[in-house]
Scaffold this active site. Structure first.
Site, PDB file in Angstrom:
ATOM      1  N   SER A 137       0.832  -1.203   0.000  1.00 14.05           N
ATOM      2  CA  SER A 137       0.000   0.000   0.000  1.00 14.05           C
ATOM      3  C   SER A 137       0.862   1.246   0.000  1.00 14.05           C
ATOM      4  O   SER A 137       1.977   1.254   0.543  1.00 14.05           O
ATOM      5  CB  SER A 137      -0.895  -0.008   1.244  1.00 14.05           C
ATOM      6  OG  SER A 137      -1.504   1.246   1.443  1.00 14.05           O
ATOM      7  N   TYR A 162      -2.419  -0.467  10.027  1.00 14.75           N
ATOM      8  CA  TYR A 162      -2.616  -1.003   8.675  1.00 14.75           C
ATOM      9  C   TYR A 162      -1.327  -0.846   7.863  1.00 14.75           C
ATOM     10  O   TYR A 162      -0.845  -1.798   7.244  1.00 14.75           O
ATOM     11  CB  TYR A 162      -3.768  -0.279   7.982  1.00 14.75           C
ATOM     12  CG  TYR A 162      -3.877  -0.586   6.504  1.00 14.75           C
ATOM     13  CD1 TYR A 162      -4.257  -1.850   6.059  1.00 14.75           C
ATOM     14  CD2 TYR A 162      -3.576   0.390   5.548  1.00 14.75           C
ATOM     15  CE1 TYR A 162      -4.347  -2.138   4.702  1.00 14.75           C
ATOM     16  CE2 TYR A 162      -3.667   0.105   4.190  1.00 14.75           C
ATOM     17  CZ  TYR A 162      -4.053  -1.150   3.779  1.00 14.75           C
ATOM     18  OH  TYR A 162      -4.131  -1.440   2.437  1.00 14.75           O
TER      19      TYR A 162
END
Length: 334
Positions: A137, A162
């Site tokens: 990501s 995350y």
């Protein structure tokens, strides 16, 4: 012209998170090409399960598609999938997504993104594959001010759990590649959007709120920039990579990370204006301060993607949001 091998449709592809947003679009593309695809997904209720069922319904129409409902954190389920299907290529897109959700539900990220990915790596070791591709990501870049974000930049300061799990995935994959010769490619996605998208993403939530005549929440008073990337560009980038595992480097590793982003940050307020025009709705706006875990901007340097695959995402937000809006109005009968 970069020399790379086009996708070989005789290769069997295992896609985890196949009922998810990107997984669905990738599976559909490969099935349309004639490849044999096994989808793996736990169908959790992080967001509307009926949307996942709808995606799965589209995929089940293909005779070359099969599906296993299972959880990555379940070692036996992952092992069984590898043993029975014997994939040539694995694309790990299953993950617990979302930055804000990680503030209140951290364990979900450890179970899915750490334990789950470990199980994938172990399965690749026990049942060798030709290429493992996995979702990372843009969040790994944290709040760095240098732009555009390059894969050579330091990414040691994630500002959400995350992001930390995605950085961990890159480290774990590198180690397994180094120790066991697993060819692995990490994919740093930049704010993906499009039809059949995730309802927890801002653009989707904005659309829902506009139709309910509720105010949309705009963080940092709208002063944010995102490298919005249309999902078909993401899928095309992955398709180019599938049969092109990283070449062995001087250290003997077969590992590489790529950014996949539009290489053109858009101001959040402009993005909202384009969405309003596409939907034919005007949003009531509620301006709020920056939220914990959010970053000010994302901006992908995709020079390596261009160099290795002659590919660069280039769908404008006008075109991309137009396609999303058309799908949204049709899907929800607006």
């Amino acid at each position: 012209m970069a020399a790379y091998q086009a996708f070989d449709i005789t290769k069997k592809v295992l896609i985890t998170g196949a009922a998810g947003f990107i997984g669905f679009h990738l599976a559909k593309r490969l099935l349309e090409m004639g490849a044999v695809v096994l989808g793996f997904d736990n169908m959790n209720d992080y967001y509307d399960v009926s949307l996942k069922e709808n995606r799965l319904g589209v995929l089940r129409a293909f005779s070359n598609f099969s599906f296993i409902k299972g959880d990555l954190a379940d070692e036996q389920a992952v092992t069984t999938a590898f043993k029975s299907f014997q994939p040539d290529i694995v694309v790990n897109l299953a993950a617990q997504a979302g930055v804000r959700y990680s503030l209140d539900n951290p364990r979900a990220y450890i179970d899915s993104n750490i334990v789950g990915f470990f199980n994938i790596l172990e399965a690749c070791r026990q049942y060798p594959v030709q290429h493992l591709l996995f979702a990372s990501s843009s969040s790994v870049y944290g709040n760095q001010e240098k732009t555009p974000f390059s894969t050579t930049d330091n990414v040691d300061h994630p500002i959400s759990l995350y992001a930390a799990t995605k950085k961990s995935n890159e480290l774990m994959a590198y180690t397994y590649s180094h120790l066991y010769g697993i060819p692995a490619t990490g994919l740093r996605f930049f704010t993906v959007y499009g039809p059949y998208g995730r309802p927890d993403m801002a653009y989707f939530k904005f659309a829902n709120m506009m139709y309910r005549n509720e105010p949309i929440k705009i963080y940092n008073h709208g002063d944010m920039y995102r490298d919005f990337t249309y999902v078909d560009d993401i899928v095309e980038g992955i398709e180019h990579m599938l049969c092109n595992p990283p070449k062995e480097n001087k250290a003997g590793d077969k590992y590489k990370v790529y950014n996949i982003g539009n290489n053109k940050p858009e101001r959040l307020m402009h993005f909202i204006e384009v969405l309003e025009q596409a939907l034919g709705k005007t949003a009531e706006k509620e301006y709020l301060p920056m939220q914990p875990g959010d970053v000010y901007q994302t901006y992908a340097d995709v020079s390596e993607l261009e160099q290795d695959f002659d590919f660069k995402p280039n769908t404008s937000i006008e075109e991309g949001l137009g396609k999303f809006a058309a799908w949204y109005k049709d899907h929800y009968r607006m």
